[in-house]
Design an enzyme around this catalytic site. Structure first.
Site, PDB file in Angstrom:
ATOM      1  N   ASP A 186       0.851  -1.200   0.000  1.00 24.61           N
ATOM      2  CA  ASP A 186       0.000   0.000   0.000  1.00 24.61           C
ATOM      3  C   ASP A 186       0.875   1.235   0.000  1.00 24.61           C
ATOM      4  O   ASP A 186       1.238   1.712   1.050  1.00 24.61           O
ATOM      5  CB  ASP A 186      -0.904  -0.047   1.235  1.00 24.61           C
ATOM      6  CG  ASP A 186      -1.941   1.049   1.219  1.00 24.61           C
ATOM      7  OD1 ASP A 186      -2.122   1.689   0.176  1.00 24.61           O
ATOM      8  OD2 ASP A 186      -2.568   1.272   2.277  1.00 24.61           O
TER       9      ASP A 186
ATOM     10  N   HIS B 274      -1.323  -1.024   6.492  1.00 21.53           N
ATOM     11  CA  HIS B 274      -1.001   0.029   7.462  1.00 21.53           C
ATOM     12  C   HIS B 274      -0.270  -0.497   8.695  1.00 21.53           C
ATOM     13  O   HIS B 274      -0.485   0.007   9.795  1.00 21.53           O
ATOM     14  CB  HIS B 274      -2.269   0.784   7.901  1.00 21.53           C
ATOM     15  CG  HIS B 274      -2.979   1.478   6.784  1.00 21.53           C
ATOM     16  ND1 HIS B 274      -4.126   2.209   6.959  1.00 21.53           N
ATOM     17  CD2 HIS B 274      -2.705   1.565   5.448  1.00 21.53           C
ATOM     18  CE1 HIS B 274      -4.530   2.713   5.799  1.00 21.53           C
ATOM     19  NE2 HIS B 274      -3.685   2.328   4.851  1.00 21.53           N
TER      20      HIS B 274
ATOM     21  N   ASP C 299      -4.766   0.143  -6.246  1.00 23.43           N
ATOM     22  CA  ASP C 299      -4.566   0.438  -4.823  1.00 23.43           C
ATOM     23  C   ASP C 299      -5.305  -0.572  -3.950  1.00 23.43           C
ATOM     24  O   ASP C 299      -5.948  -0.217  -2.971  1.00 23.43           O
ATOM     25  CB  ASP C 299      -5.011   1.874  -4.492  1.00 23.43           C
ATOM     26  CG  ASP C 299      -4.667   2.269  -3.062  1.00 23.43           C
ATOM     27  OD1 ASP C 299      -3.805   1.609  -2.445  1.00 23.43           O
ATOM     28  OD2 ASP C 299      -5.268   3.233  -2.550  1.00 23.43           O
TER      29      ASP C 299
ATOM     30  N   GLU D 199      -2.495  10.101  -0.706  1.00 19.27           N
ATOM     31  CA  GLU D 199      -3.791   9.418  -0.671  1.00 19.27           C
ATOM     32  C   GLU D 199      -4.186   9.095   0.757  1.00 19.27           C
ATOM     33  O   GLU D 199      -5.352   9.169   1.123  1.00 19.27           O
ATOM     34  CB  GLU D 199      -3.737   8.128  -1.508  1.00 19.27           C
ATOM     35  CG  GLU D 199      -5.086   7.428  -1.683  1.00 19.27           C
ATOM     36  CD  GLU D 199      -5.460   6.505  -0.537  1.00 19.27           C
ATOM     37  OE1 GLU D 199      -6.660   6.248  -0.352  1.00 19.27           O
ATOM     38  OE2 GLU D 199      -4.570   6.037   0.198  1.00 19.27           O
ATOM     39  N   GLU D 200      -3.183   8.716   1.577  1.00 20.76           N
ATOM     40  CA  GLU D 200      -3.498   8.155   2.899  1.00 20.76           C
ATOM     41  C   GLU D 200      -4.133   9.161   3.852  1.00 20.76           C
ATOM     42  O   GLU D 200      -5.028   8.819   4.608  1.00 20.76           O
ATOM     43  CB  GLU D 200      -2.232   7.577   3.548  1.00 20.76           C
ATOM     44  CG  GLU D 200      -1.662   6.364   2.823  1.00 20.76           C
ATOM     45  CD  GLU D 200      -2.554   5.129   2.895  1.00 20.76           C
ATOM     46  OE1 GLU D 200      -3.659   5.216   3.461  1.00 20.76           O
ATOM     47  OE2 GLU D 200      -2.131   4.076   2.383  1.00 20.76           O
TER      48      GLU D 200
HETATM   49 ZN   LIG Z   1      -3.533   2.686  -0.491  1.00 16.45          ZN
END
Ligand SMILES: [Zn+2]
Length: 461
Positions: free
Chosen positions: A291, A423, A353, A325-326
């Site tokens: 990610d 994450h 993604d 993006e996060e």
């Molecule tokens: Zn992502």
């Protein structure tokens, strides 16, 4: 009613008569037949090469995680721009975007009653700090919004722990997004979240969280599934659980960053664009390999592959490595702003993604007639099992383009393990498979090439 819609309804009406199979096959033949040889070349070349995997490994090993505002992100962007120049891509550039700058700092959580235990934890992105000595308070465990509301009068002065089991990402992540707001409204002094994952080996999962303007900002951190369940059991037995949470997170002024853009210019209509990419930023843990380092490198290598094979389509193929993006989405918004004038000439937007695993196809968002065409292109990917085109589809970074009318596709993968690593410190290179990554390159390259080369642009809504 617009003309294209009328045409679609006629086509749909015809498809409902006695000749649909023949009609469908007759329509399908041209694209599949015309592009079969090129698609096979792309797929064969992609599968013969693990360059994408090696490049991602170098990127992630060299620079590590790439949170917006961090020096490691900016150094990674510099390196990528250099590499793209060396690859021979065209119009290589960084397009300026201002990004939020949140810094985690030192942090810890410790259960002090009924027995001491250091809790593996990660502060959630955007959280405020605790006072320097931390916050020590009794833990109130709730399993839902409803339970918090029902027992709101017990929450005052406590640390609320949301021990909410995984359902799916979209459902369960609501507690990460809005948990601090709900806990603060009930009078809590801090909040903890059972990590948003279907499977845990004691790893905490970070991610974005929100505050509301009318509610006090309280610190919010994720603990592991194992510890959330244990604290739940303790409380259920009538034990008093006390935790000390210490966080020094800060939000600094917005920082300058960039969307990275590079192209393979179209041979006949270079001002019409197929854009593809992923997000180059990541959380500040692990390596951001799944990610979304893998997504951006797969898109980048897809364009390199077309260039190496001498497959220059009629339209421009543009790879974009969106930033932020996060925790902000500023890259996707910034791209739309910078390219407002040419949005009407964006033929397709493509995003990866959802992790790098075996590709299955694409999720599509756009008109019925464009869906029919993209589905035909998909048949060229059936030989690697990546031809299934489903609806709806899209992605966070291409969302702004799609809302402006650009047809969009998101790469679908066999993602049953994605959220195990998502994450966390375990989002590292070793979780990816080189041959699966090569298949993702093939899928994106075939879809981008064919749509960029079709005689007519994809019809819009
Ligand atoms: Zn992502």
């Amino acid at each position: 009613m617009k003309l294209p819609l009328l045409r679609v309804s006629v086509a749909v009406a015809l498809a409902g008569t006695a000749v649909p199979a023949v009609t469908a096959r007759a329509q399908q033949a041209p694209i599949a037949a015309r592009y079969r040889a090129a698609a096979d070349r792309i797929i064969d070349a992609a599968l013969a090469d693990s360059g994408a995997y090696r490049r991602l490994a170098e990127l992630t090993d060299r620079f590590g995680p790439r949170l917006s505002g961090s020096e490691s992100l900016e150094r990674a962007l510099d390196w990528i721009l250099e590499q793209m120049q060396q690859d021979g891509l065209e119009q290589v550039r960084g397009e300026p975007v201002m990004v939020p700058h949140w810094v985690r700092g030192e942090e810890s959580a410790e259960m002090v009653e009924p027995r001491p235990r250091r809790l593996p934890m990660l502060g959630l992105g955007g959280s405020v700090a605790t006072p320097p000595g931390g916050i020590t308070a009794e833990v109130m465990v709730v399993g839902s919004w409803e339970e918090l509301l029902r027992r709101a009068d017990e929450a005052r002065g406590k640390i609320v722990l949301f021990n909410v089991p995984w359902v799916d990402y979209g459902t369960t992540v609501q507690y990460r997004s809005r948990g601090a707001i709900a806990a603060a409204r009930a009078g809590a002094v801090a909040a903890l979240l059972r990590s948003v994952t279907p499977q845990s080996l004691q790893s905490p999962h970070t991610g974005a969280m929100n505050y509301a303007p009318d509610t006090p900002q309280i610190p919010f951190a994720a603990v592991t599934v194992e510890d959330a369940e244990m604290m739940q059991r303790m409380v259920d037995r009538g034990q008093r659980v006390v935790v000390r949470l210490t966080m020094s997170a800060r939000t600094l002024p917005d920082a300058p960053s960039r969307n990275v853009v590079a192209e393979l210019r179209g041979s006949e209509r270079p001002d019409e664009v197929v854009v593809l990419g992923g997000h180059i930023d990541s959380w500040d843990v692990g390596q951001g390999a799944m990610d979304d380092g893998g997504g951006v490198v797969a898109a980048w290598e897809a364009v390199n592959l077309l260039r190496r094979l001498g497959l220059r389509p009629r339209r421009t193929v543009r790879v974009v490595l969106w930033v932020n993006e996060e925790n902000g989405g500023r890259g996707g918004d910034g791209y739309l702003e910078a390219h407002e004038a040419e949005v009407g000439r964006h033929v397709l937007a493509m995003e990866s993604d959802a992790g790098v695993f075996k590709p299955l196809g694409f999720g599509f968002g756009g008109s019925d007639s464009a869906y029919a065409i993209v589905s035909q292109v998909g048949t060229l990917l059936d030989r690697i099992g990546a031809g299934k085109i489903t609806r709806p589809g899209g992605g966070a970074d291409i969302g702004p383009l799609m809302r402006s009318g650009v047809p969009g596709v998101g790469l679908n993968v066999e993602g049953s393990r994605y959220f195990w690593y998502h994450h966390t410190d375990a989002d590292t290179m070793d979780k990816l498979d080189p041959s699966e990554m090569a298949q993702c390159v093939a899928a994106m390259a075939v879809m981008a090439y064919v749509v960029a080369d079709l005689p007519e642009p994809l019809p819009r809504e």
